[in-house]
Design a protein around this motif. Structure first.
Motif, short mmCIF file in Angstrom:
data_model
loop_
_atom_site.label_atom_id
_atom_site.label_comp_id
_atom_site.label_asym_id
_atom_site.label_seq_id
_atom_site.Cartn_x
_atom_site.Cartn_y
_atom_site.Cartn_z
N VAL A 31 0.84 -1.20 0.00
CA VAL A 31 0.00 0.00 0.00
C VAL A 31 0.87 1.25 0.00
N LEU A 32 1.97 1.22 0.75
CA LEU A 32 2.88 2.37 0.81
C LEU A 32 3.50 2.65 -0.56
N ALA A 35 0.89 4.37 -2.61
CA ALA A 35 0.71 5.76 -2.16
C ALA A 35 1.82 6.66 -2.67
N TRP A 38 1.57 6.92 -6.79
CA TRP A 38 0.41 7.63 -7.36
C TRP A 38 0.75 9.06 -7.78
N THR A 137 9.99 11.82 -3.44
CA THR A 137 9.49 10.45 -3.33
C THR A 137 10.62 9.44 -3.26
N ALA A 195 -4.02 11.50 -4.57
CA ALA A 195 -2.62 11.37 -4.20
C ALA A 195 -2.35 12.02 -2.84
N LEU A 198 -3.79 9.70 -0.05
CA LEU A 198 -2.90 8.55 0.13
C LEU A 198 -1.63 8.94 0.88
N LEU A 199 -1.08 10.10 0.55
CA LEU A 199 0.12 10.58 1.22
C LEU A 199 -0.12 10.82 2.70
N PHE A 202 -1.22 7.13 4.49
CA PHE A 202 -0.38 5.93 4.47
C PHE A 202 1.12 6.16 4.54
N VAL A 203 1.61 7.34 4.20
CA VAL A 203 3.06 7.56 4.17
C VAL A 203 3.53 8.13 5.50
#
Length: 497
Positions: A31-32, A35, A38, A137, A195, A198-199, A202-203
């Motif tokens: 998942v990471l 994330a 994306w 990233t 995006a 997700l950041l 999950f990050v």
């Protein structure tokens, strides 16, 4: 400027999570990776989608200044990324990525809603800040993944951009043909928001921090002012006249500002450009040749997009009038070849040097532009000759980073890649404006919109080939470098010069 985070403690057992972090299940890391990949895909996709849409945007807003639709974003991202990377080192990579993403989402949304050309350009200014997300990233991957996952995660993020080459043209065609340019802009705004979510969710934040040092604000202002003055002066040259005092003032001001920037960089404690590294003639030639080559190639791609998508109006416009979907179909095989070039560069670089692929790529791209100069009227001509430009572009883009690996020490890699991005952005902005100036010199203005003639397209192809020839000349004079395999092993053997 330093973009290199402190190394992890090597006393950690191989494959373990960085000390102080918890080892998570495999699903967490998958998942990471999604994330982090994306926003990278969204940012790479935006260049292709917006490049195809800019013709419709110019006609909708009745502007002859469509070049600034991409130029303003390029200039802002080029000048802001070094400062934002430094801020990320000091205050946290995720924190800076989130702030830049919020600004990017606001900018993309305003683009989709913009009722006027002025608001559209203001929104594009905001979008330029978003570019730092991709740069950070790759760095945060190293910081938050266990060692055994770093290679896989980096590969997934890097290869995810391949979706742009494969799916991008078809997506662009479907959106533009069915929903117009607003559909393209809303697609980017929605995916930028996804995006961001997700950041945030999950990050994790990077545990690493760099030393807190001063920012080179003066250097940034001088470099930004220099690039903007040169780009604006070149853009106005066709309108004011190349010998007009205003044109000469902007061009001279850009040169003076750049010279002042060089002086400042030699004096400040923490320069925007590391002068000590640029004193190496080999590295300087690599950065100029690869930066100029990549910048011109991205700019030259605009010619094909305008030619294919602008209308065909006898006596007024010599575009081909293809739909975006038709244009995508003509270039799908070229996109695949462009992707495959990356593997070829790696194989050759490990045995000899990426200088070979850089020189070859520039030469092939020049041939492709010159052939297209004469053969750009039928679909079969794009199918047959398009791969020349695609292969050249693929070789050049893949060669630059590999040459940097071959030429500099491991601890300087991040810094030099940042410099390469900075130089490439400035040169891309300048070459884009040169191409649009050449097109506008031979354009017909109808209801405030520039419609380009066949003579303009031919002159633009010639100008792009000439700029690539200058990059090729620089590439030929790059001194000998180690091959990539020796550089990766950090061979202590001195490189001949």
């Amino acid at each position: 400027m330093s973009t290199t985070a402190p190394p992890l403690d090597h006393t950690d057992p191989p494959g373990a999570a960085p000390r102080g972090q918890t080892e998570h299940p495999k699903a967490y890391y998958i998942v990471l990776m999604v994330a982090l990949a994306w926003p990278t895909v969204v940012l790479s996709m935006s260049g292709l989608l917006l490049g195809n849409a800019q013709g419709l945007i110019a006609q909708h807003f009745h502007t002859t200044q469509i070049a600034w639709f991409t130029l303003i974003t390029t200039l802002v991202s080029t000048m802001s990324v070094p400062f934002l990377i430094k801020a990320a080192d000091m205050f946290g990579k995720k924190r800076v990525m989130v702030v830049a993403s919020v600004i990017g989402v606001v900018g993309e949304t305003l683009c989709a809603l913009a009722p006027s050309w002025g608001l559209m350009l203001s929104a594009r200014f905001l979008v330029g800040i978003y570019a730092v997300v991709t740069a950070l990233t790759y760095s945060i991957v190293r910081d938050v993944f266990p060692a055994k996952w770093v290679g896989t995660a980096t590969g997934v993020v890097a290869t995810s951009t391949g979706l742009t080459a494969l799916a991008g043209p078809w997506l662009s065609g479907w959106l533009q043909d069915n929903h117009g340019f607003r559909g393209v802009l809303w697609f980017l705004a929605v995916n930028s928001f996804v995006a961001l979510v997700l950041l945030v969710v999950f990050v994790p934040e990077s545990p690493l921090r760099g030393a807190r040092t001063s920012f080179d604000w003066i250097g940034g202002l001088l470099l930004g002012g220099s690039a903007t003055a040169l780009v604006y002066g070149i853009g106005k040259g066709s309108e004011w006249g190349w010998a007009d005092g205003r044109t000469l003032a902007y061009l001279a001001g850009g040169v003076v500002a750049f010279l002042a920037f060089v002086v400042v960089e030699r004096r400040v404690a923490h320069p925007l450009l590391p002068v000590r590294l640029l004193a190496d003639r080999r590295l300087l030639m690599i950065l100029l040749a690869s930066g100029a080559g990549a910048g011109v190639l991205f700019s030259a791609g605009t010619i094909n997009q305008l030619l294919a998508l602008y209308p065909k109006i006898p006596g007024m416009s010599d575009g081909l009038g293809y739909t975006a979907t038709e244009n995508a179909a003509l270039g799908v095989h070229s996109s695949i070849l462009l992707l495959l070039c990356g593997f070829g560069v790696g194989w050759i670089a490990n045995r000899w040097s990426a200088k070979i692929t850089l020189v070859t790529g520039l030469a092939v791209a020049i041939v492709g532009l010159l052939v297209t100069h004469s053969y750009h009227y039928e679909k079969w001509q794009f199918i047959v000759f398009g791969p020349l430009f695609a292969v050249g572009m693929g070789l050049v883009i893949a060669s630059g980073p590999v040459l940097i690996v071959e030429a500099v020490r491991a601890e300087d890699q991040a810094t030099v890649n940042g410099v390469n991005s900075l130089i490439g952005g400035v040169l891309s902005a300048i070459s884009t404006q040169v191409i649009f100036s050449v097109l506008n010199d031979r354009a017909n203005v109808v209801q405030g919109t520039s419609l380009y003639t066949d003579g303009g397209y031919k002159a633009a192809y010639t100008a792009a080939a000439a700029m690539l020839a200058a990059a090729l000349l620089l590439a030929l004079f790059i001194p000998k470098v180690r091959n990539a395999a020796a550089a990766a092993a950090d061979s202590p053997v001195a490189t001949p010069r």
